[in-house]
Design a protein around this motif. Structure first.
Motif, PDB file in Angstrom:
ATOM      1  N   GLU A 146     -13.923   4.421   7.216  1.00  0.00           N
ATOM      2  CA  GLU A 146     -15.131   4.323   6.403  1.00  0.00           C
ATOM      3  C   GLU A 146     -15.734   2.917   6.532  1.00  0.00           C
ATOM      4  N   HIS A 188      -5.508  -1.816  -6.133  1.00  0.00           N
ATOM      5  CA  HIS A 188      -6.268  -1.805  -4.879  1.00  0.00           C
ATOM      6  C   HIS A 188      -7.632  -1.149  -5.083  1.00  0.00           C
ATOM      7  N   GLN A 207      -9.770   4.761   4.841  1.00  0.00           N
ATOM      8  CA  GLN A 207     -10.596   3.664   4.323  1.00  0.00           C
ATOM      9  C   GLN A 207     -11.037   2.731   5.457  1.00  0.00           C
ATOM     10  N   VAL A 245      -5.376  -5.499   4.693  1.00  0.00           N
ATOM     11  CA  VAL A 245      -4.409  -4.643   3.999  1.00  0.00           C
ATOM     12  C   VAL A 245      -3.594  -5.518   3.055  1.00  0.00           C
ATOM     13  N   VAL A 285      -6.431   0.472   2.467  1.00  0.00           N
ATOM     14  CA  VAL A 285      -5.014   0.819   2.327  1.00  0.00           C
ATOM     15  C   VAL A 285      -4.569   1.911   3.292  1.00  0.00           C
ATOM     16  N   CYS A 306     -10.668  -4.436   0.710  1.00  0.00           N
ATOM     17  CA  CYS A 306      -9.288  -3.958   0.627  1.00  0.00           C
ATOM     18  C   CYS A 306      -9.217  -2.551   1.233  1.00  0.00           C
ATOM     19  N   ARG A 322     -19.779   1.464   8.247  1.00  0.00           N
ATOM     20  CA  ARG A 322     -20.839   0.784   7.516  1.00  0.00           C
ATOM     21  C   ARG A 322     -21.801   0.119   8.486  1.00  0.00           C
ATOM     22  N   VAL A 355       0.835  -1.206   0.000  1.00  0.00           N
ATOM     23  CA  VAL A 355       0.000   0.000   0.000  1.00  0.00           C
ATOM     24  C   VAL A 355       0.869   1.255   0.000  1.00  0.00           C
ATOM     25  N   PHE A 380     -10.063  -3.659  -6.426  1.00  0.00           N
ATOM     26  CA  PHE A 380     -10.665  -4.517  -5.397  1.00  0.00           C
ATOM     27  C   PHE A 380     -11.869  -3.820  -4.766  1.00  0.00           C
ATOM     28  N   ARG A 381     -11.694  -2.539  -4.477  1.00  0.00           N
ATOM     29  CA  ARG A 381     -12.717  -1.809  -3.736  1.00  0.00           C
ATOM     30  C   ARG A 381     -13.912  -1.451  -4.604  1.00  0.00           C
TER      31      ARG A 381
END
Lengths: 422, 422
Positions: B329, A310, B326, B297, B322, B320, B333, A301, A313-314
């Protein structure tokens, strides 16, 4: 502009391009028509694709060359009374007509024959059948150097793509993956570029595998020029393909459209290393739009060179693949669905893909910018011909580019591209 | 074995453990009962959890200590006529009864008071409410050193886990993530181990954040011993929790069960770096079983230390992530659903999670192995008490371990663990 002889091709030249005299009259006329339509249009022109699907390539040529009206095209599309369709047809005619120049078309064919390029069209045994999943956005034909049937004969094929700005890590992983996939019977498809693409091709060649390159410009000139030797070697055992005619330069729009061919011909597409702005993310979008399995290789990363993977993937639900075995497994999943074909038919031609940053010009802006030069000022008609868009459409797009500081209009009404430092 | 005084606790000791004399008689009796039930059982005993949910902790103690029959337990569970339930109840009694020793229980409480440990039970303001999602597998109570309400007060909490065998890359990413999450208002939960866990705790402390450690053994002895200073510092501003009584050693089974507490108390769980055999993959399984968001990660595919994270992308649909942004976030959820609670209630106690390699002993084998020693030979009764399983169950498991070369029976009928080199 001379259009009267555009259908009177030199027979010897065309036989050379077709690689034999095996074509009957019907087949030959079909191939000639497709060559001409490809010359007139830009890649992924779905109006043209629909017309060919509806009435055939020869009747479509007749419509365009004989100066039929847009309403004839609309009725060929089965949409007589539909105002939107007639409007689309009007625009389409304006795109195609600036290129109706039989001298240029003939020169393109002579050039193809000179470099030993062949034309492959749907119905030929050598036609890469996986392209049919593109629907109306499928290419009208493919120009090829090397073994024309290299792709059609491949029982398994996988597209390995990534950034030009590759790291040692990315190149290492790509070389291992490509060699391992060759060992598992895969043909390796890529874009012939520096970085990941070149590494994928080279590793496949080193393992005596079949590898295939799709170029964005005409195959008479190998691009990038630093890969002339590599692309020649690819053509010795595999094939170098392009859907655009010889003499056509590789523009940004054509790169974006070329990517759909890479995505469509692979049983899966894998992004091996890509930053956030890599064009390979566009190939990834095409793959998912087509319902093809999409894989990406993770990286540190801390490396911006892997940030694009990456993100896949998201945001694209890409499958994490770490070695050739996992990539082979990915490619053997059930891929294309009917729904995906429908999506591809509507979304491919007018949309450069959702990976395009918001601040960049849209698809039409890209095409107009491609046709501008930073050095020589060009008329709207020239720009229309070069971009494959209608003069009216070009005139609608230019003011926006001017406002964004990307294009400049001189006092004589000619346009140049401005150099933008980012 | 002396069981007559097991309910006659020393009041001063118990007040110290509860941190005040605020409890009324009811509440105190409830807390005492939960302390005892926790002492008798192994973590995640769902039969016990269901009994407590059905009739309360005190009535459950009465059932066990007064020597009621299994059919009474089955009817407490509302399953009078159900043969399977009676069989389960018979097994449960056999698990709990070997530990009915009031001397050992009292010593455990004295030890807790000596180190300043507090007991927190459901209904206390300090109870970490997120644990309730574990349903019947929720802990009966928690032992805590530090600030008992550290977790309950945290508006946002995230579990950062990973392997002990961490690389410089993994530690760098963990430190950045932990500090960044503290800046975003998160409490950092981890397992207090070497490697990723320790890095997550340290970075949180360095950013003046709240950090929380869950231990697998009793909190009277900080484990690992190399982290005594770190765990003491955690307890100064945050908290160190465990569901097992003081004096209990950290066994493999307890580590696996401890992981469900880490997964349940975080709004999300993130695996920062993990090889294929890392225990943090078990924590990840608990998180998904609970419906909690799971992140991982990525790292170089050439690094075995990241292979576990990559497997989570492929097999557990991990997101994923990084960077700290993220991860934050992810944690925001919508997480736990009713369905996920139902899954957790059935799957947690008897299942060490699907990340366990097939060649490893099953959950029961792990518990019996934990209770064996390589040096001192033990009787079946000792093993039953140490493992919290019934003697009959232990006798059923031992021959399998012997066949796999993991345990050895001597001529006197005592058992030792065999050292296995892998």
């Amino acid at each position: 502009m001379n259009t009267t002889g555009i259908r009177a091709l030199d027979a010897t030249t065309f036989d050379a391009i077709r690689g034999s005299t095996r074509d009957g009259d019907e087949r030959r006329a079909e191939a000639e028509a497709r060559a001409l339509l490809g010359f007139l249009s830009e890649p992924g022109d779905v109006v043209l694709g629909r017309a060919v699907a509806a009435v055939g390539a020869r009747a479509t040529v007749d419509l365009i060359v004989d100066g039929a009206g847009p309403s004839d095209l609309a009725s060929a599309l089965g949409r007589d009374g539909d105002a939107t369709s007639i409007q689309q047809a009007v625009q389409a005619f304006k795109r195609w007509q600036p290129r109706l120049d039989d001298g240029e078309f003939a020169r393109s064919l002579v050039q193809a024959a000179r470099v030993g390029a062949r034309l492959v069209v749907p119905g030929d045994a050598e036609w890469p059948w996986r392209l049919d999943d593109l629907g109306a956005a499928a290419p009208l034909g493919l120009w090829v150097r090397g073994r024309p049937g290299a792709l059609a004969e491949a029982e398994a094929a996988i597209s390995l793509v990534g950034a030009r700005a590759a790291t040692g890590y990315g190149q290492h992983v790509t070389a291992e993956a490509s060699a391992g996939l060759v060992d598992r019977g895969f043909a390796i498809i890529s874009g012939g570029a520096y970085g990941i693409d070149g590494t994928a091709h080279r590793a496949a060649l080193a393992s005596d595998g079949t590898t295939i390159a799709f170029l964005a410009g005409g195959i008479d000139r190998y691009y990038p020029s630093g890969h002339e030797t590599l692309l020649s070697r690819i053509a010795e055992t595999g094939a170098v393909y392009s859907e655009v005619a010889c003499g056509t330069s590789p523009s940004k729009w054509r790169f974006l459209q070329r990517n759909r061919l890479i995505a469509a011909t692979g049983d899966a597409t894998v992004v091996l290393e890509a930053g956030l702005r890599s064009g390979s993310l566009n190939t990834a979008s095409h793959a998912t739009d087509l319902g093809r399995p999409l894989g990406a290789v993770p990286g540190p990363v801390t490396s911006p060179a892997s940030a694009g993977c990456h993100r896949l993937f998201r945001e694209r639900d890409a499958t994490c693949v770490v070695d050739a075995a996992q990539m082979a497994e990915l490619a053997s999943r059930i891929g294309t669905s009917i729904d995906a074909r429908a999506v591809a038919g509507t979304g491919t031609a007018g949309d450069a893909g959702p990976t395009r940053p918001a601040a960049e010009p849209g698809p039409d802006g890209v095409r107009v910018l491609d046709a501008l030069s930073t050095r020589s000022a060009r008329s709207v008609d020239d720009i229309a011909r070069l971009s494959g868009m209608s003069p009216g459409h070009v005139m609608a797009v230019l003011p926006g580019l001017e406002a964004e500081g990307l294009a400049r209009r001189d006092v004589g009404g000619l346009w140049t591209r401005r150099v933008v430092r980012r």
